[in-house]
Design a protein around this motif. Structure first.
Motif, PDB file in Angstrom:
ATOM      1  N   UNK A   1       3.210  -3.677 -16.052  1.00  0.00           N
ATOM      2  CA  UNK A   1       2.000  -3.618 -15.941  1.00  0.00           C
ATOM      3  C   UNK A   1       0.862  -4.159 -15.056  1.00  0.00           C
ATOM      4  N   UNK A   2       1.617  -5.290 -14.460  1.00  0.00           N
ATOM      5  CA  UNK A   2       1.048  -5.977 -13.326  1.00  0.00           C
ATOM      6  C   UNK A   2       1.282  -5.489 -12.080  1.00  0.00           C
ATOM      7  N   UNK A   3       2.411  -4.636 -11.788  1.00  0.00           N
ATOM      8  CA  UNK A   3       2.774  -4.286 -10.520  1.00  0.00           C
ATOM      9  C   UNK A   3       2.295  -2.942 -10.220  1.00  0.00           C
ATOM     10  N   UNK A   4       1.363  -2.355 -10.972  1.00  0.00           N
ATOM     11  CA  UNK A   4       0.871  -1.026 -10.738  1.00  0.00           C
ATOM     12  C   UNK A   4      -0.291  -0.924  -9.486  1.00  0.00           C
ATOM     13  N   UNK A   5       0.034  -0.338  -8.685  1.00  0.00           N
ATOM     14  CA  UNK A   5      -0.898  -0.176  -7.403  1.00  0.00           C
ATOM     15  C   UNK A   5      -2.112   0.538  -8.198  1.00  0.00           C
TER      16      UNK A   5
ATOM     17  N   UNK B   1       0.651  -1.292  -0.043  1.00  0.00           N
ATOM     18  CA  UNK B   1       0.093  -0.258   0.113  1.00  0.00           C
ATOM     19  C   UNK B   1       0.880   1.230   0.115  1.00  0.00           C
ATOM     20  N   UNK B   2       0.334   2.447  -0.693  1.00  0.00           N
ATOM     21  CA  UNK B   2       0.895   3.678  -0.280  1.00  0.00           C
ATOM     22  C   UNK B   2      -0.315   4.626  -0.011  1.00  0.00           C
TER      23      UNK B   2
ATOM     24  N   UNK C   1      -7.558   8.160  -0.547  1.00  0.00           N
ATOM     25  CA  UNK C   1      -5.844   8.538  -1.072  1.00  0.00           C
ATOM     26  C   UNK C   1      -5.080   7.171  -0.838  1.00  0.00           C
ATOM     27  N   UNK C   2      -5.681   6.198  -0.637  1.00  0.00           N
ATOM     28  CA  UNK C   2      -4.795   4.839  -0.473  1.00  0.00           C
ATOM     29  C   UNK C   2      -4.841   4.381  -1.807  1.00  0.00           C
ATOM     30  N   UNK C   3      -3.699   3.601  -2.201  1.00  0.00           N
ATOM     31  CA  UNK C   3      -3.287   3.058  -3.284  1.00  0.00           C
ATOM     32  C   UNK C   3      -2.996   1.494  -2.812  1.00  0.00           C
ATOM     33  N   UNK C   4      -3.562   0.496  -3.380  1.00  0.00           N
ATOM     34  CA  UNK C   4      -3.059  -0.961  -3.111  1.00  0.00           C
ATOM     35  C   UNK C   4      -2.904  -1.989  -4.166  1.00  0.00           C
ATOM     36  N   UNK C   5      -2.117  -2.698  -3.805  1.00  0.00           N
ATOM     37  CA  UNK C   5      -1.908  -4.004  -4.913  1.00  0.00           C
ATOM     38  C   UNK C   5      -1.692  -5.223  -4.050  1.00  0.00           C
TER      39      UNK C   5
END
Length: 445
Positions: A97-101, A75-76, A108-112
């Motif tokens: 392309x598979x690694x983009x959060x 997360x970011x 405002x949370x990014x997650x993968x």
């Protein structure tokens, strides 16, 4: 004539020492995080803060699920144009392309979430394109430019645009502030079933670090705060040892206090920046001769007896250092009785440089070489190294007093090496007290 005295000359094309640039056969496997799904379903300020409180409390990645595969969520938080997860040996220009959060809508949370083995361990970073100053130092950026050039030199022209985009993104990488671990390369993580690390004392008694004078080598000796006894110190040669010692000055003292090795004088070697290191660690007989000189001079430097027999002398290294550790044992079996080779670059040389690949394995196979104790380990995510290491294992079978072979769930990664190195050193140095070890051990974490 000793066949190991004449390796392929590095005077030829520089690409001979560049690893084969093979793309991964598959991208990252995406998973699902119940925690992220719950946040997406209720993106209220209270829910966002509760989610982030959990991140801060337990650290990242969040690991969910059970069974042999687990869901790891990275997360970011904050405004950004894009955020990418850079996992060592699992992400490159072909899998980016598979690694983009993805930004969780309304937050405002990014997650993968990616699916990895329960025993996985690895180093990672977050590449955040948010317009802020780069986190890498000037030296790190310069080394990244060298790596870019090396990658371009062995890749087809059609791949150059994706490689440039990849290295441009790597310039934006930074540690994860909530990571549960760290390694020489940055943030680190481990699954719940990752091989355990050796338990070290928190404040070992400090030993001594003593300069090892030599006209061609940057070297130091370390001796722990122990009495070596009348037989003197055992010897450990630690290739790239400056990286270990500079990152953790108490590491060798901790090994001594925890019983990883018997009372040991460790020769800590540095090999310079990337290009100099490559030249030094590609089956270089001059390096091995210099190491022997340093060991022979050690009693005068340390003021104490130092082992002069192979059964008490070990050499260890990672990557090109792993290649060199085994090469030293082949070149001078009467001086080096044991080698620890982690993720050894046994592909060397790259056949694009004009020489057939896997020179050391082929030379061992064609010779009457007999070795002492050898420990090989390689990550199942090291797709360039895995098959060459397996072939080398088969070549060495029956040629060693003791051969250990380990496959771990990870990549070409200092986090994996740091976890495995104490166990490997203990294995190859306890033969006198423990009466030996099984001839071959295969383990897949």
């Amino acid at each position: 004539m000793n066949p190991f005295t004449t390796p392929p000359s590095e005077a030829g094309p520089r690409r001979r020492a560049v690893p084969p640039h093979a793309a991964r056969s598959a991208g990252l496997s995406r998973g699902e995080s119940p925690a992220v799904q719950a946040l997406a379903a209720d993106p209220t300020p209270a829910a966002i803060e509760a989610f982030w409180d959990r991140v801060v409390a337990v650290g990242t990645p969040l690991v969910e699920g059970d069974g042999p595969l687990r869901d790891y969520t990275f997360v970011h938080r904050g405004e950004a144009r894009r955020v990418a997860l850079i996992i060592n040996k699992l992400v490159d220009d072909t899998t980016l392309a598979d690694a983009l959060l993805r930004r969780v809508p309304g937050t405002d949370v990014w997650a993968l979430t990616v699916r990895l083995g329960a025993g996985w361990r690895g180093t990672y970073a977050l590449a955040v394109d948010d317009g802020t100053a780069l986190a890498l130092t000037d030296a790190e950026l310069a080394e990244l430019d060298v790596r870019r050039g090396r990658s371009l030199s062995v890749a087809g022209a059609s791949r150059h645009p994706s490689l440039h985009a990849w290295y441009d993104l790597l310039r934006m990488s930074r540690p994860d502030p909530h990571a549960t671990g760290r390694s020489l390369l940055g943030s680190a993580a481990a699954g719940p079933e990752a091989p355990p690390e050796w338990r070290m004392p928190t404040r070992p008694s400090p030993g001594r670090v003593i300069g090892a004078p030599h006209p061609r080598r940057a070297a130091r000796w370390h001796v722990p705060d122990l009495d070596p006894g009348p037989e003197g110190w055992d010897v450990l040669v630690l290739l790239d040892g400056d990286r270990w010692l500079d990152d953790d000055p108490g590491l060798l003292d901790a090994w001594a206090a925890a019983g990883v090795v018997p009372p040991t004088a460790t020769l800590v070697l540095g090999h310079g920046a990337l290009e100099a290191r490559v030249a030094d660690l590609t089956c270089n007989p001059g390096l091995i001769a210099d190491i022997v000189e340093l060991i022979d001079a050690a009693p005068g430097v340390l003021g104490a007896p130092v082992a002069a027999t192979a059964d008490r002398t070990t050499i260890a290294g990672q990557s090109l250092g792993g290649l060199t550790a085994l090469y030293a044992q082949c070149l001078e079996p009467g001086r080096f009785g044991a080698s620890v080779c982690q993720s050894g670059s046994f592909w060397w040389p790259n056949p694009q440089g004009g020489e057939p690949a896997e020179w050391l394995s082929r030379t061992i196979d064609e010779s009457a070489t007999r070795l002492g104790r050898v420990h090989l380990e390689v990550g199942t995510n090291e797709w360039v190294l895995l098959d060459p290491t397996r072939r080398l294992r088969d070549v060495l079978a029956g040629r060693c007093d003791h051969l250990a072979y380990v496959e771990f769930d990870g990549g070409h990664d200092p986090a994996c090496w740091a976890a495995g190195l104490p166990h490997a050193l203990h294995r190859v140095t306890q033969h006198r007290a423990a009466g030996g070890a099984p001839s071959l051990r295969e383990a897949a974490a």
